[in-house]
Scaffold this active site. Structure first.
Site, PDB file in Angstrom:
ATOM      1  N   GLY A 167      53.210   1.324 -38.724  1.00 52.83           N
ATOM      2  CA  GLY A 167      52.399   2.515 -38.927  1.00 52.83           C
ATOM      3  C   GLY A 167      52.845   3.261 -40.173  1.00 52.83           C
ATOM      4  O   GLY A 167      53.527   2.692 -41.035  1.00 52.83           O
ATOM      5  N   GLU A 175      57.581  -0.489 -48.223  1.00 58.32           N
ATOM      6  CA  GLU A 175      56.179  -0.769 -48.546  1.00 58.32           C
ATOM      7  C   GLU A 175      55.547   0.515 -49.078  1.00 58.32           C
ATOM      8  O   GLU A 175      55.273   0.639 -50.274  1.00 58.32           O
ATOM      9  CB  GLU A 175      55.421  -1.268 -47.315  1.00 58.32           C
ATOM     10  CG  GLU A 175      53.965  -1.614 -47.600  1.00 58.32           C
ATOM     11  CD  GLU A 175      53.175  -1.930 -46.339  1.00 58.32           C
ATOM     12  OE1 GLU A 175      52.094  -2.533 -46.462  1.00 58.32           O
ATOM     13  OE2 GLU A 175      53.610  -1.570 -45.227  1.00 58.32           O
ATOM     14  N   HIS A 209      50.140  -9.524 -38.242  1.00 60.21           N
ATOM     15  CA  HIS A 209      49.747  -8.592 -37.189  1.00 60.21           C
ATOM     16  C   HIS A 209      48.612  -9.176 -36.347  1.00 60.21           C
ATOM     17  O   HIS A 209      47.582  -9.580 -36.892  1.00 60.21           O
ATOM     18  CB  HIS A 209      49.301  -7.269 -37.798  1.00 60.21           C
ATOM     19  CG  HIS A 209      50.424  -6.476 -38.401  1.00 60.21           C
ATOM     20  ND1 HIS A 209      51.095  -5.495 -37.709  1.00 60.21           N
ATOM     21  CD2 HIS A 209      51.000  -6.533 -39.631  1.00 60.21           C
ATOM     22  CE1 HIS A 209      52.026  -4.974 -38.488  1.00 60.21           C
ATOM     23  NE2 HIS A 209      51.999  -5.585 -39.654  1.00 60.21           N
ATOM     24  N   HIS A 222      59.475  -2.290 -40.617  1.00 56.99           N
ATOM     25  CA  HIS A 222      58.646  -2.062 -41.795  1.00 56.99           C
ATOM     26  C   HIS A 222      59.365  -1.069 -42.708  1.00 56.99           C
ATOM     27  O   HIS A 222      59.615   0.074 -42.305  1.00 56.99           O
ATOM     28  CB  HIS A 222      57.292  -1.477 -41.385  1.00 56.99           C
ATOM     29  CG  HIS A 222      56.277  -2.489 -40.963  1.00 56.99           C
ATOM     30  ND1 HIS A 222      56.327  -3.123 -39.748  1.00 56.99           N
ATOM     31  CD2 HIS A 222      55.176  -2.961 -41.601  1.00 56.99           C
ATOM     32  CE1 HIS A 222      55.288  -3.957 -39.642  1.00 56.99           C
ATOM     33  NE2 HIS A 222      54.579  -3.874 -40.758  1.00 56.99           N
ATOM     34  N   ASP A 258      46.553  -7.620 -34.415  1.00 64.21           N
ATOM     35  CA  ASP A 258      45.322  -6.833 -34.553  1.00 64.21           C
ATOM     36  C   ASP A 258      44.798  -6.812 -35.982  1.00 64.21           C
ATOM     37  O   ASP A 258      43.796  -6.152 -36.261  1.00 64.21           O
ATOM     38  CB  ASP A 258      45.541  -5.397 -34.043  1.00 64.21           C
ATOM     39  CG  ASP A 258      46.729  -4.708 -34.695  1.00 64.21           C
ATOM     40  OD1 ASP A 258      47.560  -5.390 -35.319  1.00 64.21           O
ATOM     41  OD2 ASP A 258      46.845  -3.466 -34.561  1.00 64.21           O
TER      42      ASP A 258
END
Length: 370
Positions: free
Chosen positions: A185, A215, A26, A212, A28
């Site tokens: 997110g 997880e 990522h 994603h 950020d």
């Protein structure tokens, strides 16, 4: 600094010299602590620490809670300083240089443009700023004698409703640095079924997709990612292990239908051991699903996720598996080649990366181990 042992396990110097492929990192989540300090000072954004070392410790400790929700809260400070074109370009440039210095030869930088508009940027302007930084970083790395190729992976935030808008942005910039689309997110409660038309739109426009999944949520999330989202890869995907029954100590396993689907289609798993330990996916490197999944011939790749929050690098991730899970050089080349073949670029480009960069690089290190 460690050296290698007779069993073919490389030490730190050898691992650092290896060519690496990074699919899940990522933008950020990989800022330099000093950069966060400098940009926060200019933006009058308060931070929980006043020097780079203390700030680095704070990010790691805050992310070490065992909760994905708490982990994600740390990004409030990094996104706060990435709200101008200049700042986005600087962060992207430094990310490329840091990855190249770690031996990464191919990387995909994922980020959510919608989180970087508070300073007045439009979505397209944010994408172009990041691309300018990537291009500058690649050129600067080349001047240092380091080869690296980097693409942007545009993400939409799962809890927001800008999926279609970001997907259209990915289509627009598909041939201008953007290599694919992601949703990120809070995973639990925000599954791919939230905006079904997005996935058909992306498929119709030939945009690769990673999602994603597996997880913070389990098999339903993975199932929706591969079946509804038509995901080419799974961001993490570690909880596919829940669909596997290990019936003997020798590794004999009984795969469920979803596990068979993921393995049969060789859908790459973007596994991130250090990050996964922080968010409670596993208790230790030794028990992390990555090794068992690799042994079962899943398409396993190794990644950093968020280098700042996890205080990690590809060298560190590899070293942890060598030290904590008994991985050898052969294991490292396997996951690196798998990642290269799962990269969001064309087949001939993948082949060239494997044959001209990765395998020669590993052979050079292997020669030093003999």
């Amino acid at each position: 600094m460690t050296t290698h042992d007779p069993g073919g396990r490389p030490g730190e110097a050898q691992i650092r010299a290896l060519p690496k492929v990074l699919l899940h990192d990522h933008l950020d989540g990989g800022l330099r602590p000093q950069t966060v300090l400098e940009l926060a000072d200019a933006a009058a954004h308060p931070l929980p620490a006043s020097d780079a070392d203390s700030l680095a410790e704070w990010f790691r400790d805050a992310a070490d809670s065992g909760s994905l929700v708490r982990y994600l809260e740390t990004f409030a400070h990094t996104t706060a300083v990435m709200q101008t074109a200049d700042n986005l370009a600087r962060v992207a440039r430094e990310a490329v240089l840091d990855l190249a210095a770690d031996g990464v030869v191919y990387a995909e930088q994922r980020w959510a443009p919608e989180q970087h508009l508070a300073g007045g940027l439009a979505l397209a302007e944010a994408v172009e700023a990041v691309q300018a930084g990537i291009d500058d970083g690649i050129a600067a790395a080349a001047a240092q004698g380091r080869f690296i190729r980097v693409g942007q992976l545009l993400g939409a935030m799962r809890q927001a409703d800008r999926w279609q808008e970001v997907a259209q942005l990915a289509v627009t910039y598909r041939d201008a640095g953007v290599v694919g689309f992601d949703i990120a997110g809070p995973e639990d409660g925000f599954l791919p079924s939230r905006h079904l038309p997005v996935w058909r739109y992306l498929a119709e426009h030939d945009v690769p997709v990673t999602i994603h999944a597996g997880e913070a949520a389990g098999l339903d999330s993975i199932g929706q990612a591969v079946h509804l989202g038509q995901a080419d890869r799974l961001g993490h995907g570690a909880r596919i292990i829940d669909d596997i029954a290990f019936v003997a100590d020798d590794g004999t396993a009984d795969l469920g239908r979803l596990a068979h689907w993921v393995r049969d289609h060789q859908i790459p798993l973007e596994l991130c051991p250090t990050s996964n330990l922080q968010t409670g996916v596993a208790d230790s490197v030794a028990t992390h699903p990555i090794t068992r999944l690799k042994e079962l011939d899943f398409a396993v790749t190794l990644n950093t996720d968020n280098r700042l929050m996890s205080r990690t690098s590809m060298t560190h991730e590899m070293q942890r598996l060598v030290d904590g899970a008994g991985w050898t050089l052969d294991d490292l080349v396997d996951v690196t080649v798998t990642a290269a073949w799962g990269a969001f670029m064309h087949h001939d480009e993948r082949r060239d990366l494997v044959e001209q960069v990765i395998l020669p690089g590993f052979q050079k290190v292997e020669g030093a181990l003999v």
